[in-house]
Design an enzyme around this catalytic site. Structure first.
Site, PDB file in Angstrom:
ATOM      1  N   HIS A  58       0.851  -1.184   0.000  1.00 22.00           N
ATOM      2  CA  HIS A  58       0.000   0.000   0.000  1.00 22.00           C
ATOM      3  C   HIS A  58       0.886   1.233   0.000  1.00 22.00           C
ATOM      4  O   HIS A  58       1.949   1.222   0.619  1.00 22.00           O
ATOM      5  CB  HIS A  58      -0.905   0.014   1.244  1.00 22.00           C
ATOM      6  CG  HIS A  58      -2.034   0.967   1.116  1.00 22.00           C
ATOM      7  ND1 HIS A  58      -1.911   2.294   1.410  1.00 22.00           N
ATOM      8  CD2 HIS A  58      -3.300   0.771   0.678  1.00 22.00           C
ATOM      9  CE1 HIS A  58      -3.068   2.886   1.172  1.00 22.00           C
ATOM     10  NE2 HIS A  58      -3.924   1.985   0.722  1.00 22.00           N
ATOM     11  N   ASP A  90      -8.056  -5.119  -0.108  1.00 27.96           N
ATOM     12  CA  ASP A  90      -8.573  -5.930  -1.209  1.00 27.96           C
ATOM     13  C   ASP A  90      -8.211  -7.404  -1.103  1.00 27.96           C
ATOM     14  O   ASP A  90      -8.697  -8.218  -1.882  1.00 27.96           O
ATOM     15  CB  ASP A  90      -8.046  -5.383  -2.551  1.00 27.96           C
ATOM     16  CG  ASP A  90      -8.660  -4.038  -2.870  1.00 27.96           C
ATOM     17  OD1 ASP A  90      -9.857  -3.883  -2.603  1.00 27.96           O
ATOM     18  OD2 ASP A  90      -7.951  -3.159  -3.371  1.00 27.96           O
TER      19      ASP A  90
HETATM   20  N1  CMC Z   1       4.086  -7.641  -4.893  1.00 33.17           N
HETATM   21  C1  CMC Z   1       5.443  -7.661  -5.036  1.00 33.17           C
HETATM   22  N2  CMC Z   1       6.230  -6.580  -4.841  1.00 33.17           N
HETATM   23  C2  CMC Z   1       5.630  -5.442  -4.488  1.00 33.17           C
HETATM   24  C3  CMC Z   1       4.238  -5.346  -4.307  1.00 33.17           C
HETATM   25  C4  CMC Z   1       3.463  -6.509  -4.527  1.00 33.17           C
HETATM   26  N3  CMC Z   1       2.138  -6.466  -4.377  1.00 33.17           N
HETATM   27  N4  CMC Z   1       3.908  -4.078  -3.960  1.00 33.17           N
HETATM   28  C5  CMC Z   1       5.053  -3.410  -3.907  1.00 33.17           C
HETATM   29  N5  CMC Z   1       6.114  -4.210  -4.218  1.00 33.17           N
HETATM   30  C6  CMC Z   1       7.532  -3.852  -4.204  1.00 33.17           C
HETATM   31  C7  CMC Z   1       7.887  -3.020  -5.433  1.00 33.17           C
HETATM   32  O1  CMC Z   1       8.285  -3.829  -6.507  1.00 33.17           O
HETATM   33  C8  CMC Z   1       8.983  -2.166  -4.893  1.00 33.17           C
HETATM   34  O2  CMC Z   1      10.161  -2.951  -4.831  1.00 33.17           O
HETATM   35  P1  CMC Z   1      11.628  -2.283  -5.043  1.00 33.17           P
HETATM   36  O3  CMC Z   1      11.771  -1.286  -3.923  1.00 33.17           O
HETATM   37  O4  CMC Z   1      12.576  -3.424  -4.993  1.00 33.17           O
HETATM   38  O5  CMC Z   1      11.564  -1.634  -6.389  1.00 33.17           O
HETATM   39  C9  CMC Z   1       8.566  -1.867  -3.440  1.00 33.17           C
HETATM   40  O6  CMC Z   1       7.749  -2.994  -3.083  1.00 33.17           O
HETATM   41  C10 CMC Z   1       7.773  -0.586  -3.263  1.00 33.17           C
HETATM   42  O7  CMC Z   1       6.636  -0.640  -4.154  1.00 33.17           O
HETATM   43  P2  CMC Z   1       6.079   0.586  -4.999  1.00 33.17           P
HETATM   44  O8  CMC Z   1       5.396   0.051  -6.214  1.00 33.17           O
HETATM   45  O9  CMC Z   1       7.162   1.584  -5.196  1.00 33.17           O
HETATM   46  O10 CMC Z   1       5.032   1.174  -3.987  1.00 33.17           O
HETATM   47  P3  CMC Z   1       3.840   2.146  -4.357  1.00 33.17           P
HETATM   48  O11 CMC Z   1       3.519   2.898  -3.119  1.00 33.17           O
HETATM   49  O12 CMC Z   1       4.166   2.945  -5.575  1.00 33.17           O
HETATM   50  O13 CMC Z   1       2.659   1.150  -4.772  1.00 33.17           O
HETATM   51  C11 CMC Z   1       0.794  -0.311  -4.645  1.00 33.17           C
HETATM   52  C12 CMC Z   1       1.635   0.744  -3.911  1.00 33.17           C
HETATM   53  C13 CMC Z   1      -0.477  -0.576  -3.835  1.00 33.17           C
HETATM   54  C14 CMC Z   1       0.385   0.237  -6.023  1.00 33.17           C
HETATM   55  C15 CMC Z   1       1.640  -1.609  -4.796  1.00 33.17           C
HETATM   56  O14 CMC Z   1       1.985  -2.103  -3.525  1.00 33.17           O
HETATM   57  C16 CMC Z   1       0.917  -2.692  -5.609  1.00 33.17           C
HETATM   58  O15 CMC Z   1       0.996  -2.678  -6.831  1.00 33.17           O
HETATM   59  N6  CMC Z   1       0.187  -3.628  -4.929  1.00 33.17           N
HETATM   60  C17 CMC Z   1      -0.614  -4.624  -5.633  1.00 33.17           C
HETATM   61  C18 CMC Z   1      -1.934  -4.013  -6.085  1.00 33.17           C
HETATM   62  C19 CMC Z   1      -2.902  -3.793  -4.950  1.00 33.17           C
HETATM   63  O16 CMC Z   1      -3.119  -4.659  -4.119  1.00 33.17           O
HETATM   64  N7  CMC Z   1      -3.545  -2.614  -4.949  1.00 33.17           N
HETATM   65  C20 CMC Z   1      -4.570  -2.261  -3.947  1.00 33.17           C
HETATM   66  C21 CMC Z   1      -4.108  -1.160  -3.042  1.00 33.17           C
HETATM   67  S1  CMC Z   1      -5.169  -0.946  -1.596  1.00 33.17           S
HETATM   68  C22 CMC Z   1      -6.732  -0.500  -2.181  1.00 33.17           C
HETATM   69  C23 CMC Z   1      -6.764   0.657  -3.085  1.00 33.17           C
HETATM   70  O17 CMC Z   1      -5.934   1.542  -3.121  1.00 33.17           O
HETATM   71  O18 CMC Z   1      -7.738   0.716  -3.814  1.00 33.17           O
END
Ligand code: CMC
Length: 427
Positions: free
Chosen positions: A306, A363
């Site tokens: 998140h 989710d």
């Molecule tokens: N699986 C594997 N690796 C992950 C995941 C995941 N679900 N989420 C983040 N990471 C890793 C990412 O690759 C990165 O690694 P590194 O530092 O080595 O490059 C690190 O964790 C930080 O991730 P980020 O993408 O920079 O973080 P963000 O704040 O930009 O993204 C997020 C947040 C929710 C988009 C992301 O965690 C994600 O894609 N999660 C899966 C989709 C999901 O469940 N979304 C629902 C969010 S909650 C409800 C809502 O908002 O509606």
């Protein structure tokens, strides 16, 4: 501690006020940054940018705290109804009995749509994704309710709010009925809000609809848990569209579209699809954990991570418990719940997830409950939109009442500098 922050650049010092929120959050107020320094800030994804001051939702991602107007999400999910929470979010206080009764009877009066809306729903192919359908229908409501909302008039604001809260469940239900090929139904607006929505969604044309209190309770709780989450992608979209003084329904429609994406609300559908795929592949959760960690593999563990929570998403805790209870109550044994629990256990012990502070989010378990309640997977994100509706309305109302300026970020241009135009024959 100084209440000013100093920026030093090119031998010159600039001072900016530091703003403190009621929960002691600190922010540097850079409103005068460009006029004083000629510079802007750059912050893709707005990871460090506060777009507004807001009194609606408080969220502490490090500690896993979520409160609506000061009330904890745990207490609200346990003790309040979705409509009480909607009133709280929008108007700032929990309603008393009289206020709540009036609020609901005003909403119930609006639980119908123009007959021509049926033609619009009908014109979509049955295979259309429900989020595309509901975004279009929300936008189409503008055509049937063309008068602009006068934000100076409390009555006008109130009327627009009860109108959308009344009509949106009809659109949700009809989007589902179109998808599954059932005739549109208006339910019975003498029922409670959730009960009527369930009836509009699920009543068979030739059978009375039997209300199951376990299902109604679970739906009520799920909607409360989704009702607001401060400046997330769809809420920011609603505020930014509304900041151009586009109407409430148009702003909400944009919010629905923003919610659709799998990184946001679309994750609930993506989670179930992922769990199903793991099950079909023999249930080897360890294999998928490895895929999620492999930077050359686009696979991500959906429902994990998140932007703000770097601890357990408090909503996920409540939903996980509710999933256990609902499935037990309904006598459902869903093997994908076991897969979800196995993935969670492995992730919470895996250094990749621990170091990055990736925990289950709202989710991760919500789809399992929706499925148990009979909601088709493609409708999950629509249910999220239904839940988020009061939050979007509250944020839109706050933004307009605070007379916020039009949202218009700047950029650092990195393209070509001036080039002389070349006629076609010389290219
Ligand atoms: N699986 C594997 N690796 C992950 C995941 C995941 N679900 N989420 C983040 N990471 C890793 C990412 O690759 C990165 O690694 P590194 O530092 O080595 O490059 C690190 O964790 C930080 O991730 P980020 O993408 O920079 O973080 P963000 O704040 O930009 O993204 C997020 C947040 C929710 C988009 C992301 O965690 C994600 O894609 N999660 C899966 C989709 C999901 O469940 N979304 C629902 C969010 S909650 C409800 C809502 O908002 O509606």
């Amino acid at each position: 501690m100084s209440d000013k922050a100093t920026l030093e650049y090119s031998g010159k010092k600039y001072e900016f006020p530091v703003v403190k929120g009621t929960e002691d959050e600190l922010a540097i107020d850079i409103k005068r940054l460009r006029s004083e320094t000629g510079m802007i800030t750059i912050d893709p994804g707005y990871k460090n940018t506060g777009s507004c001051e807001s009194a609606i939702t408080y969220l502490d991602g490090e500690q896993g705290i979520l409160r609506y107007r000061g009330y904890s999400i745990e207490e609200l999910a346990e003790k309040a109804s979705f409509l009480e929470v909607a009133y709280l979010l929008i108007f700032g206080e929990l309603p008393n009995k009289q206020q709540l009764d009036k609020f609901y009877s005003d909403i119930a009066e609006e639980e119908e749509v123009d007959e021509d809306v049926k033609k619009i729903v009908d014109s979509f192919p049955r295979t259309a994704h429900p989020m595309g359908v509901i975004a279009s229908l929300t936008s189409a409501l503008t055509a049937f309710n063309p008068s602009a909302v006068n934000i100076e008039s409390e009555e006008d604001m109130y009327n627009a709010i009860v109108k959308i809260l009344g009509k949106f469940p009809v659109l949700v239900a009809w989007t589902l009925r179109k998808r599954i090929g059932r005739p549109y139904d208006y339910g019975d607006n003498t029922l409670g809000y959730i009960e009527n929505m369930m009836m509009m969604m699920f009543k068979r044309p030739n059978k009375p609809y039997k209300m199951n209190p376990v299902v109604v309770d679970a739906m009520d709780k799920l909607l409360i848990l989704h009702a607001d989450h401060e400046q997330n992608c769809s809420t920011s979209t609603v505020r930014i569209v509304g900041s151009s003084h586009a109407g409430l329904f148009a702003s909400l429609s944009a919010g629905v579209s923003a919610l659709w994406g799998p990184l946001h609300g679309g994750a609930n559908q993506a989670v179930i699809e992922m769990l199903e795929a793991i099950k079909a592949d023999g249930g080897d959760t360890a294999k998928y954990m490895e895929k999620a960690k492999d930077k050359n593999d686009p696979f991500r563990l959906m429902g994990f991570g998140h932007r703000v929570y770097k601890n357990f998403d408090p909503r996920a805790r409540i939903i996980k418990k509710a999933a256990d209870e609902v499935l037990a109550d309904l006598g459902i044994d869903d093997p994908i719940l076991d897969i979800a629990k196995a993935l969670e256990k492995q992730a919470l012990e895996d250094p990749y997830f621990v170091e990055r502070k990736l925990y289950p989010n709202v989710d991760f378990y919500s789809g399992i409950i929706y499925r148990a309640l009979g909601v088709p997977t493609s409708m999950f994100t629509v249910m999220f939109a239904m839940g988020r509706l009061p939050g979007w309305i509250a944020q839109w109302r706050e933004m307009r009442l605070r007379k916020e300026p039009i949202g218009r970020p700047r950029q650092v241009y990195i393209g070509e500098t001036y080039r002389k135009f070349k006629p076609l024959e010389e290219r």
